[in-house]
Design an enzyme around this catalytic site. Sequence first.
Site, short mmCIF file in Angstrom:
data_model
loop_
_atom_site.label_atom_id
_atom_site.label_comp_id
_atom_site.label_asym_id
_atom_site.label_seq_id
_atom_site.Cartn_x
_atom_site.Cartn_y
_atom_site.Cartn_z
N LYS A 80 -0.08 5.98 0.29
CA LYS A 80 -1.09 6.80 -0.41
C LYS A 80 -1.70 7.81 0.53
O LYS A 80 -1.72 7.61 1.75
CB LYS A 80 -2.20 5.92 -1.01
CG LYS A 80 -3.05 5.12 -0.02
CD LYS A 80 -4.23 5.87 0.59
CE LYS A 80 -4.93 5.08 1.68
NZ LYS A 80 -5.77 5.86 2.56
N ASP A 96 -7.53 -1.26 -0.43
CA ASP A 96 -6.51 -0.33 -0.93
C ASP A 96 -5.37 -1.04 -1.66
O ASP A 96 -4.44 -0.40 -2.13
CB ASP A 96 -5.89 0.46 0.24
CG ASP A 96 -6.89 1.36 0.94
OD1 ASP A 96 -7.93 1.67 0.33
OD2 ASP A 96 -6.62 1.75 2.08
N GLY A 146 -0.01 -1.44 5.18
CA GLY A 146 -0.23 -2.89 5.11
C GLY A 146 -0.68 -3.31 3.72
O GLY A 146 -0.20 -4.31 3.17
N SER A 147 -1.58 -2.53 3.15
CA SER A 147 -2.06 -2.82 1.79
C SER A 147 -0.92 -2.71 0.79
O SER A 147 -0.81 -3.51 -0.15
CB SER A 147 -3.16 -1.84 1.38
OG SER A 147 -4.21 -1.89 2.31
N ALA A 148 -0.05 -1.70 0.99
CA ALA A 148 1.10 -1.53 0.11
C ALA A 148 2.00 -2.77 0.17
O ALA A 148 2.46 -3.27 -0.87
CB ALA A 148 1.89 -0.28 0.53
P1 ATP Z 1 -5.92 0.72 6.55
O1 ATP Z 1 -5.21 0.22 5.31
O2 ATP Z 1 -6.75 -0.31 7.25
O3 ATP Z 1 -6.56 2.06 6.37
P2 ATP Z 1 -3.77 2.05 7.78
O4 ATP Z 1 -3.34 2.59 6.49
O5 ATP Z 1 -4.28 3.05 8.78
O6 ATP Z 1 -4.80 0.91 7.62
P3 ATP Z 1 -1.70 0.08 8.17
O7 ATP Z 1 -0.29 0.52 8.36
O8 ATP Z 1 -2.05 -0.58 6.91
O9 ATP Z 1 -2.60 1.32 8.49
O10 ATP Z 1 -2.02 -0.87 9.42
C1 ATP Z 1 -3.28 -1.18 9.94
C2 ATP Z 1 -3.11 -2.40 10.85
O11 ATP Z 1 -2.87 -3.53 10.03
C3 ATP Z 1 -1.90 -2.33 11.79
O12 ATP Z 1 -2.27 -1.85 13.04
C4 ATP Z 1 -1.39 -3.75 11.85
O13 ATP Z 1 -1.87 -4.39 13.01
C5 ATP Z 1 -2.01 -4.46 10.66
N1 ATP Z 1 -1.05 -4.93 9.62
C6 ATP Z 1 -1.14 -6.09 8.96
N2 ATP Z 1 -0.14 -6.21 8.06
C7 ATP Z 1 0.60 -5.10 8.13
C8 ATP Z 1 1.77 -4.67 7.45
N3 ATP Z 1 2.37 -5.41 6.52
N4 ATP Z 1 2.24 -3.45 7.76
C9 ATP Z 1 1.61 -2.69 8.70
N5 ATP Z 1 0.53 -3.08 9.40
C10 ATP Z 1 0.01 -4.27 9.12
#
Ligand code: ATP
Length: 308
Positions: free
Chosen positions: A16, A143, A109-111
Amino acid sequence: MLAAVPSPVTVRVPAKINLHLAVGPVRPDGYHELVTVFHAVSLYDEVSVAEGEGPSIEVHGEGAAEVPTDETNLALRAVLLLAEHADRDPDVSVVLRKGIPVAGGMAGGSADAAAALVGLSSLWKLELTRDELSELAAELGSDVAFALYGGTAMGTGRGERIVPVLARHAQHWVIALHRGGLSTPEVFGELDRLRSGSDAEPRPVEPVLEAIAGGDPRQLALSLGNDLQPAAVSMAPELRRTLRAGVDAGALAGLVSGSGPTCAFLCADRDRAVDVATELAGLGVCRTVRVAHGPVPGARVVDPADPP
Ligand code: ATP
């Protein structure tokens, strides 16, 4: 007679960007009150779930080394939550294929958590309603609920209360990815520091909703906005150069996606987006670029007979 082992289920789930992100005051629970407009774009993770001696997780693809493989992984947390909800043992193996940049402000991660909920409810034939799935999603993170819906949607509360927004027109984006990530809580902390002592006026959401309904990218470009952008730029000043370079290369507007450091550039059409991406890639102002479009649907089971 032995029961047949169900085939693994694979779910494709998009990243997103936030077309609008208005950050309100801190609530008693420590979260900020948000009004945001999410927009799902065509960068995807794939999450496969299968019966196993689990729970276990494997991560492949871009940035895999930075993704935890313990119970802090959001996909595993989703498995554990759904197992508890369905009163089943979490004997599941999960395989993630990352195409969404890690810690890039694109909610990868949320995805994955949303995809794990959808995949596992299909594997276990749970027939949960969308409302039940949304409630579980909201427990996992702000998210996650949006990743179930996809499309374009307004999020309120912590971002977890979702109302779909009608968007008939496709928009074309260049996504500029950066080395390293920004921690979302730290970016909110920096915003609080920058705002301390001043009463910021909330950014109104109506102009962006009207522009989405109208579908004209030029109008939409004028109404994009992200309250977290000054904080992300303060923590990663090189983003200022990236944002300027994208607009100089012909994008209609550029903004930091969520908490950054990924930047998203809105372009007039797909050809323009390809030109902007090519120019940005040659300037060395980001790690890599992707061309994407939105809105795209949320977490969906991939039909093995008809892979994407
Ligand atoms: P947020 O959703 O907190 O805004 P973001 O979109 O910036 O985060 P994500 O890729 O979701 O970034 O990752 C944030 C942190 O979550 C990563 O640094 C990682 O340590 C942790 N994490 C936990 N599960 C996952 C996953 N399935 N994929 C990616 N990162 C994950």
